[in-house]
Write an enzyme that holds these catalytic residues in place. Structure first.
Site, mmCIF file in Angstrom:
data_model
loop_
_atom_site.group_PDB
_atom_site.id
_atom_site.type_symbol
_atom_site.label_atom_id
_atom_site.label_comp_id
_atom_site.label_asym_id
_atom_site.label_seq_id
_atom_site.Cartn_x
_atom_site.Cartn_y
_atom_site.Cartn_z
ATOM 1 N N GLY A 133 11.342 3.589 10.820
ATOM 2 C CA GLY A 133 10.674 2.303 10.995
ATOM 3 C C GLY A 133 9.296 2.431 10.264
ATOM 4 O O GLY A 133 9.221 3.321 9.590
ATOM 5 N N PHE A 178 0.276 1.306 8.683
ATOM 6 C CA PHE A 178 -0.335 2.477 7.872
ATOM 7 C C PHE A 178 0.800 3.479 7.540
ATOM 8 O O PHE A 178 0.277 4.361 7.363
ATOM 9 C CB PHE A 178 -1.552 3.003 8.521
ATOM 10 C CG PHE A 178 -2.515 2.165 8.396
ATOM 11 C CD1 PHE A 178 -3.489 2.139 7.463
ATOM 12 C CD2 PHE A 178 -2.870 1.016 9.685
ATOM 13 C CE1 PHE A 178 -4.558 1.209 7.266
ATOM 14 C CE2 PHE A 178 -4.018 0.276 9.442
ATOM 15 C CZ PHE A 178 -4.837 0.335 8.435
ATOM 16 N N LYS A 205 5.131 4.771 7.082
ATOM 17 C CA LYS A 205 6.638 4.610 7.290
ATOM 18 C C LYS A 205 6.869 6.282 8.308
ATOM 19 O O LYS A 205 6.454 7.205 8.047
ATOM 20 C CB LYS A 205 7.577 4.672 6.116
ATOM 21 C CG LYS A 205 7.430 3.383 5.297
ATOM 22 C CD LYS A 205 8.215 3.327 3.975
ATOM 23 C CE LYS A 205 7.947 2.302 3.570
ATOM 24 N NZ LYS A 205 8.597 2.319 1.927
ATOM 25 N N ASP A 219 -4.296 -0.297 21.508
ATOM 26 C CA ASP A 219 -3.059 -0.857 20.938
ATOM 27 C C ASP A 219 -1.853 -0.764 21.831
ATOM 28 O O ASP A 219 -0.939 -0.322 21.349
ATOM 29 C CB ASP A 219 -2.809 -0.430 19.417
ATOM 30 C CG ASP A 219 -2.393 -1.254 18.625
ATOM 31 O OD1 ASP A 219 -2.228 -2.534 18.976
ATOM 32 O OD2 ASP A 219 -1.604 -0.809 17.607
#
Length: 401
Positions: free
Chosen positions: A83, A87, A89, A209
């Protein structure tokens, strides 16, 4: 040569934000020397002995070389990518563990390769090390180690076989297995426990988050919170909130945080409530492809959550009606409490955990038949669901930057 934590990369001088007991500011060369590069790390260590979690006195991490992680991921080949976030991979890798003079076993890992060309990327890398390096809980993903070498920033985690909750709720294709009701409830409870652990630790941690894509699932669908790049230490006892630059993800961020920049511990509770609604409905928190006025899930879904009859019309059609309506309604009621406009009116996460556990216990006792509901849910006839599994099925909500 690897660069010690806190040392500059290029012209950047990283600012440490929200670290337990200033742990990142203490991560000098002497700290790194205490984390043996050759030490063995067991993925299973810690959680069994401390089922309620623990805060380690110092990061228990391994320093990997860039060569090791390149070899583990076949030089970060595209086929190994799991994914991509704002910021960096994430790649799947196989790491040879050596020890005691015996031939090593291959351990599956996940490697996050952060973009090193931005100060924010460096800050998020440090935040991950500072928090996940010390926080240990069955519902937090394990950070195994790090690499800072040749201007590359990498983090190595335990591999989570089932991927993200987001993929199971909104993914498409035969590889995606719809989640049954009992599994959804299990995931909600585990995620709530992880968040409650953060909120009730000696130094409160605000996750900042919370969203479906940050909830990862292991082989038995045990949820674990990941990505602590935006986490912050909670306010001091003399203050009710932090004042920060607004960061997070649209659709999940609490209204008081978006409008004022004031971040409360219960700002996380709002995000949890949004995810509960996603788990009930199978709808994304934010979807620009829905009709006007329905793009933001919370804005229009509230009336459907407050009445059991209306709730049936918006329940995820992939459940096929196989859920106890009473339990679903109780979860919906809890979600409404979590998304209260005023943060002070939202329940604390330990209360959320207790409520969900009671719902699960009641769910086990219910004898209500779980046959397919004869009534067709709204998903089959409403334009709200026309594009749910279309070309935008895997879109992610924009982050607040």
């Amino acid at each position: 040569m690897g660069i010690c934590w806190g040392s500059p990369v290029g012209n950047h001088t990283p600012n440490t934000t929200g670290h337990l007991s200033s742990v990142v500011s203490q991560t000098t060369s002497s700290t790194v020397s205490n984390i043996s590069k050759n030490s063995n790390f067991s993925v299973a260590s810690g959680d069994e002995a401390f089922p309620n979690g623990q805060i380690l006195p110092s990061p228990n991490l391994r320093e990997y070389s860039l060569a090791e992680l390149k070899a583990a991921t076949k030089n970060f080949r595209a086929e190994a990518m799991l994914g991509e976030g704002g910021f960096g991979k994430v790649y799947k890798g196989w790491l040879e563990e050596k020890g005691h003079g015996k031939k090593g076993n291959s351990m599956v890992i996940a490697v996050k390769k952060l973009k090193s060309d931005s100060l924010q990327g460096i800050e998020e890398w440090q935040s991950e090390v500072g928090f996940l390096g010390r926080l240990s809980h069955p519902n937090l993903v394990k950070l195994l180690g790090y690499c800072w070498e040749d201007h590359e920033l990498l983090l190595t985690y335990e591999f989570m076989q089932k991927g993200s909750l987001e993929n199971h709720l909104f993914g498409r294709g035969s590889a995606v297995t719809p989640l049954e009701w009992d599994t959804r409830l299990k995931i909600a409870i585990g995620a709530a426990r992880g968040l409650a652990f953060l909120h009730t630790s000696d130094k409160q941690v605000i996750y900042r988050d919370f969203k479906a894509s940050n909830i990862l699932l292991d082989g038995s669908y045990t949820p674990k919170l990941s990505d602590f790049g935006l986490a912050k230490l909670g306010p001091s006892e003399s203050k009710s909130h932090l004042s920060t630059r607004v960061m997070g993800t649209n659709g999940y961020a609490a209204p008081e945080y978006i409008t004022t920049g004031h971040l409360y511990v219960k700002s996380d509770v709002y995000g949890f409530g949004v995810v509960l609604i996603e788990m009930l409905t199978g709808l994304r928190a934010l979807d620009e492809n829905r009709p006007t006025g329905h793009e933001n899930l919370v804005d229009w879904i509230k009336p459907y959550l407050s009445e059991r009859r209306k709730l049936k019309n918006v329940m995820d059609f992939r459940l096929e009606g196989k859920y106890p309506s009473r339990s679903a309604f109780q979860v919906a009621h809890l979600a409404l409490q979590c998304i209260e406009q005023e943060q002070k009116n939202r329940p604390a996460m330990n209360e959320v955990v207790e409520t969900l556990e009671q719902i699960e216990a009641m769910n086990d006792r219910l004898t209500e038949p779980r046959n397919r509901s004869p009534r067709q849910p709204l998903h089959h006839s409403s334009p709200l669901h026309v594009k749910q599994y279309g070309s935008h099925a895997n879109q992610t909500s924009p982050r607040l930057r």
